[in-house]
Design a protein around this motif. Sequence first.
Motif, mmCIF file in Angstrom:
data_model
loop_
_atom_site.group_PDB
_atom_site.id
_atom_site.type_symbol
_atom_site.label_atom_id
_atom_site.label_comp_id
_atom_site.label_asym_id
_atom_site.label_seq_id
_atom_site.Cartn_x
_atom_site.Cartn_y
_atom_site.Cartn_z
ATOM 1 N N ILE A 189 0.843 -1.188 0.000
ATOM 2 C CA ILE A 189 0.000 0.000 0.000
ATOM 3 C C ILE A 189 0.879 1.240 0.000
ATOM 4 C CG2 ILE A 189 -1.726 1.322 1.270
ATOM 5 C CD1 ILE A 189 -2.789 -1.285 2.367
ATOM 6 N N VAL A 190 0.684 2.074 -0.990
ATOM 7 C CA VAL A 190 1.429 3.330 -1.066
ATOM 8 C C VAL A 190 0.532 4.455 -0.584
ATOM 9 C CG1 VAL A 190 2.627 4.944 -2.582
ATOM 10 C CG2 VAL A 190 2.786 2.480 -3.004
ATOM 11 N N ILE A 191 0.949 5.129 0.478
ATOM 12 C CA ILE A 191 0.165 6.237 1.027
ATOM 13 C C ILE A 191 0.719 7.542 0.485
ATOM 14 C CG2 ILE A 191 -0.550 7.448 3.118
ATOM 15 C CD1 ILE A 191 -0.364 4.834 4.602
ATOM 16 N N ARG B 210 -11.367 8.084 -5.039
ATOM 17 C CA ARG B 210 -9.953 8.439 -4.976
ATOM 18 C C ARG B 210 -9.089 7.460 -5.771
ATOM 19 N NH1 ARG B 210 -8.933 9.456 0.550
ATOM 20 N NH2 ARG B 210 -11.127 10.014 0.542
ATOM 21 N N VAL B 211 -7.891 7.900 -6.088
ATOM 22 C CA VAL B 211 -6.916 7.035 -6.755
ATOM 23 C C VAL B 211 -5.811 6.759 -5.739
ATOM 24 C CG1 VAL B 211 -5.285 6.810 -8.643
ATOM 25 C CG2 VAL B 211 -7.429 8.046 -9.005
ATOM 26 N N GLY B 212 -5.791 5.554 -5.186
ATOM 27 C CA GLY B 212 -4.807 5.214 -4.167
ATOM 28 C C GLY B 212 -5.205 5.717 -2.794
ATOM 29 N N MET B 213 -4.411 5.327 -1.805
ATOM 30 C CA MET B 213 -4.663 5.735 -0.426
ATOM 31 C C MET B 213 -3.990 7.080 -0.166
ATOM 32 S SD MET B 213 -4.201 3.414 2.993
ATOM 33 C CE MET B 213 -5.363 2.216 2.351
ATOM 34 N N LEU C 42 -11.780 -1.003 -1.492
ATOM 35 C CA LEU C 42 -10.461 -1.611 -1.481
ATOM 36 C C LEU C 42 -9.754 -1.401 -0.147
ATOM 37 C CD1 LEU C 42 -9.117 -0.712 -5.042
ATOM 38 C CD2 LEU C 42 -10.287 -2.783 -4.275
ATOM 39 N N GLY C 43 -9.336 -2.504 0.451
ATOM 40 C CA GLY C 43 -8.688 -2.458 1.758
ATOM 41 C C GLY C 43 -9.625 -2.854 2.885
#
Length: 396
Positions: A5-7, A173-176, A281-282
Amino acid sequence: MKKQIVITQIPMRVGVVQRLKKTTFIRLLAVIYHEMRFYLTFKKFNHGNEFNGYICKLPFEYAELTSTGEVGVCCYLPKNIGNIDRAPFKKVWNSFFSRQLRKSMLDGSFCYCDKTKCRSMQNFDSNLIKKEEVQDQRLKEIISKEGMNLDADLKTLSLANDYSCNLECPSCRVGMRKMAKEEVSHQIQNFNSIIETVGPKLELIHIAGDGDPFASQFYDYVIRQTKWEDYPNLKIGFQTNGVALTEKKWNSLPSEVKNKVIYIGISIDGASTDTYEKLRLGGKFERLISNIEYLARMPDKQKLGICLNLNMIVQAQNYREIIPLIVLGKKLGVDKVSFTYIRDWGTFPSGEYERQAIQMPIHPEHSNLLEILKDPILRDPAVDMGNLVHLMPENL
């Protein structure tokens, strides 16, 4: 192999703000340009006499604060009313657009409002009310005097100014994302400034319109550091994905906070493990259900009368679970199940929104949605069809 996971931390726009302070004249010209462009290009809605004698309460008593400083009074309007990074809240609350918007409510034209998006205009309920049926003395005086310039005594403040979240849902959103420390400090300053201005007359604070209340440093500050005893009439509503709202988390909240909570909304976009974990997701469906079961039976819910609500963003990937979600909600013991159709927040790749927007008549599966909306269970008082009401068979 477990997904990494990339924050993404979004740094505060300190440099930009400082540079703009040195170019006030240029900034003013930019604001004037965008304002003029809006009024010259926006095509006002023509609803005829349909809303004569009605008023929407939102522009008179509701404000939502965003992470960019923008202040809105309804997410379906074509623009926000102003920005508190550029002007004090009192000036934003009575900006030119604020006054024009209120004028459109008072004269019954509702010319800035899109009926196809607004559940109140479709249902003639919630925030839309007949002027003659208004009970609130303050609003009655505003109507009688046709007031467009108001004191900063709004009733509801919605906090949507921290996008930090523990999930990375593709619909928003796109990504965390996680807010950087310096930006959190900036949001705290903005919040403290507003609460000092409107707090004494505020009746409800909604946490949160963006991000998650239990995965955010800023919202945690609001929850734990606000001097709630200074606002005895203020109530709290939570909107959360529910993943972090465990029994332990709830019991860790300050008692003065728990005693003010009147509702908890849980965003759940599926009634099955596969659908939920694809859209949230998650998140873990089993863990979420366990949290909801606890919230539905916890002593505080019964003692305080907290309304527990499940929310679904209806889209092509989950519309077949509209009825199963209602059944699941009843099984879990929630008070309400509500629906709204998916919107494009600018996070989808080209063409993806159109593939998901099942509410659009041109969607190849739209007729299947209309068949589902015929089911009698959707007329249950505990079901709120939101802005999908206009697609119900009795309204088509």
